[in-house]
Design a protein around this motif. Structure first.
Motif, PDB file in Angstrom:
ATOM      1  N   TYR A 192      13.742   1.122  -4.708  1.00 14.58           N
ATOM      2  CA  TYR A 192      13.335  -0.279  -4.774  1.00 14.58           C
ATOM      3  C   TYR A 192      14.588  -1.156  -4.703  1.00 14.58           C
ATOM      4  O   TYR A 192      15.357  -1.223  -5.661  1.00 14.58           O
ATOM      5  CB  TYR A 192      12.567  -0.550  -6.065  1.00 14.58           C
ATOM      6  N   SER A 238       9.116 -13.286  -7.018  1.00 16.91           N
ATOM      7  CA  SER A 238       7.752 -13.077  -6.555  1.00 16.91           C
ATOM      8  C   SER A 238       7.642 -11.677  -5.967  1.00 16.91           C
ATOM      9  O   SER A 238       8.623 -10.950  -5.852  1.00 16.91           O
ATOM     10  CB  SER A 238       7.370 -14.131  -5.503  1.00 16.91           C
ATOM     11  N   LEU A 239       6.432 -11.306  -5.608  1.00 14.61           N
ATOM     12  CA  LEU A 239       6.150  -9.989  -5.051  1.00 14.61           C
ATOM     13  C   LEU A 239       5.494 -10.161  -3.684  1.00 14.61           C
ATOM     14  O   LEU A 239       4.653 -11.033  -3.508  1.00 14.61           O
ATOM     15  CB  LEU A 239       5.201  -9.215  -5.965  1.00 14.61           C
ATOM     16  N   ILE A 241       6.186  -2.612  -1.215  1.00 14.45           N
ATOM     17  CA  ILE A 241       6.338  -3.920  -1.854  1.00 14.45           C
ATOM     18  C   ILE A 241       7.786  -4.379  -1.828  1.00 14.45           C
ATOM     19  O   ILE A 241       8.719  -3.567  -1.819  1.00 14.45           O
ATOM     20  CB  ILE A 241       5.827  -3.881  -3.316  1.00 14.45           C
ATOM     21  N   LYS A 242       7.950  -5.692  -1.789  1.00 11.70           N
ATOM     22  CA  LYS A 242       9.270  -6.331  -1.899  1.00 11.70           C
ATOM     23  C   LYS A 242       9.270  -7.161  -3.174  1.00 11.70           C
ATOM     24  O   LYS A 242       8.335  -7.926  -3.425  1.00 11.70           O
ATOM     25  CB  LYS A 242       9.534  -7.224  -0.683  1.00 11.70           C
ATOM     26  N   VAL A 243      10.305  -7.001  -3.977  1.00 13.96           N
ATOM     27  CA  VAL A 243      10.400  -7.710  -5.260  1.00 13.96           C
ATOM     28  C   VAL A 243      11.574  -8.668  -5.214  1.00 13.96           C
ATOM     29  O   VAL A 243      12.718  -8.250  -4.978  1.00 13.96           O
ATOM     30  CB  VAL A 243      10.564  -6.728  -6.434  1.00 13.96           C
ATOM     31  N   GLU A 244      11.314  -9.940  -5.421  1.00 16.75           N
ATOM     32  CA  GLU A 244      12.371 -10.945  -5.509  1.00 16.75           C
ATOM     33  C   GLU A 244      12.620 -11.238  -6.986  1.00 16.75           C
ATOM     34  O   GLU A 244      11.755 -11.756  -7.678  1.00 16.75           O
ATOM     35  CB  GLU A 244      11.962 -12.207  -4.755  1.00 16.75           C
ATOM     36  N   TYR A 253       8.733  -0.762 -11.458  1.00 18.41           N
ATOM     37  CA  TYR A 253       8.305  -1.361 -10.195  1.00 18.41           C
ATOM     38  C   TYR A 253       6.905  -0.899  -9.814  1.00 18.41           C
ATOM     39  O   TYR A 253       6.460   0.162 -10.232  1.00 18.41           O
ATOM     40  CB  TYR A 253       9.298  -1.006  -9.077  1.00 18.41           C
ATOM     41  N   LYS A 267      14.723  -9.384 -10.593  1.00 16.30           N
ATOM     42  CA  LYS A 267      14.793  -8.068 -11.217  1.00 16.30           C
ATOM     43  C   LYS A 267      13.840  -8.001 -12.408  1.00 16.30           C
ATOM     44  O   LYS A 267      13.995  -8.729 -13.390  1.00 16.30           O
ATOM     45  CB  LYS A 267      16.218  -7.764 -11.675  1.00 16.30           C
ATOM     46  N   PRO A 268      12.848  -7.126 -12.363  1.00 14.65           N
ATOM     47  CA  PRO A 268      11.896  -7.000 -13.482  1.00 14.65           C
ATOM     48  C   PRO A 268      12.581  -6.454 -14.732  1.00 14.65           C
ATOM     49  O   PRO A 268      13.606  -5.780 -14.655  1.00 14.65           O
ATOM     50  CB  PRO A 268      10.852  -6.012 -12.957  1.00 14.65           C
TER      51      PRO A 268
END
Length: 247
Positions: free
Chosen positions: A222, A123-124, A81-84, A34, A86-87
Motif C-alpha cells: 500500500y 480520502s480513498l 484502492i488508493k489512500v491519500e 488498509y 496515512k491511516p
C-alpha cells in the motif's frame, strides 16, 4: 490490439471510524491498517444485490455460512484502492470487573480491538475492473454497477460509514510493463519498489469470500503517495492512472 474492459473508479471519504477486522481471530480482535480487496468487493456487492432484490448478507451451504458477495464476485477481475493520507490504528484497553464470593476483582487486558481512524486528512479511491463476459451472462448491466457504486455506504463493519463523492466508469487498457508509477495498492510479488509504503497480508478474494480459515493469502503493498514499481507485470490504465495487477 490492446485489450479493453470496463472500470469503475469510486472516490470515497470516511465520515467516522473505519473498522477493518483481521480474520479469523478471537474476541481479542486486531485490525487491518488498509482496506483489503475482500472489503472492496463486499462494499459494492451489498448495494448491487439490493438492486436485484436480494437483501441477505450471508448464505448457508453445506453446513457453512458464506458471504452473499460470492454470488457477484465473478463480475470483477480485480479490485484495489488508493489512500491519500496515512491511516492510524486506534484501540482501547478492556477493563474486566468480576465479583467472586463477595469480592470485586478487576483486570485490564491488552487491546480488545483496533480500528482505522477515519478522520485523517485524506480520502480513498476504490478501483474495480469489470469482467464484461461475466457481466453479459448475469442479470446485471453496467448501469447497475454504476448505481451500486453510488450506493456504497460502508467499508467493513457497519460502523465504518463512508460517503461516495464521485463515480467514474470507462474503458481500461491492459499492457505489459516493466516500470510504472502508481498510487494504488498492488501484489508484492516479483517486483522492486522505490518509495514508501506498507506491506499487509490479505486474503486473496479470488479464492472465496466468507470462510477465511483456509483461504489463500497474498502480500499487498500500500503506497504512501506514488511509488515506482519495476519488474515484469501486467497493468491496467484507468483515468490516466496505472494499476499493477496480480500475476
Amino acid at each position: 490490439m490492446v485489450p479493453l474492459t470496463l472500470f469503475l473508479k469510486v472516490h470515497l471519504r470516511p465520515t467516522g471510524i473505519i473498522a477493518l477486522r483481521a480474520l479469523p481471530q478471537s474476541k481479542m480482535r486486531t485490525a487491518l491498517r488498509y482496506v483489503p480487496p475482500t472489503t472492496l468487493i463486499g462494499a459494492i456487492a451489498y448495494p448491487l444485490l439490493h438492486i436485484s432484490g436480494d437483501r441477505g448478507e450471508t448464505t448457508y451451504e453445506k453446513k457453512n455460512f458464506k458471504s452473499k458477495a460470492e454470488s457477484v464476485m465473478s463480475l470483477f477481475k480485480w479490485a484495489t484502492i488508493k489512500v491519500e493520507g496515512k491511516p492510524k490504528l486506534y484501540g482501547s484497553l478492556l477493563k474486566i470487573n468480576t465479583i467472586y464470593r463477595g469480592k470485586v476483582q478487576s483486570a485490564v487486558t491488552s487491546f480488545p480491538f483496533a480500528v482505522l481512524y477515519g478522520e485523517f486528512d485524506g480520502s480513498l479511491t476504490a478501483a474495480y475492473l469489470i469482467d464484461e463476459d461475466a457481466l453479459s451472462k448475469s442479470t446485471y448491466t453496467p448501469k447497475d454497477l454504476e448505481r451500486a457504486a453510488w450506493g456504497i455506504t460502508r467499508l467493513g463493519s457497519r460502523e465504518s460509514i463512508v460517503s461516495v463523492e464521485e463515480v467514474k466508469m470507462g474503458k481500461t487498457v491492459f499492457r505489459e510493463r516493466d516500470k510504472v508509477r502508481t498510487a494504488y495498492a498492488f501484489p508484492f510479488k516479483g517486483v522492486h519498489v522505490q518509495g514508501k509504503g506498507t506491506l499487509q497480508t490479505v486474503v486473496d478474494w479470488r479464492s472465496g469470500i466468507g470462510d477465511y480459515s483456509n483461504a489463500k493469502r497474498m502480500v499487498m503493498f500500500y503506497p504512501e503517495g506514488t511509488v515506482e514499481v519495476r519488474g515484469k507485470f501486467s497493468t491496467a490504465e484507468i483515468d490516466e492512472e496505472v494499476i499493477v495487477l496480480a500475476p
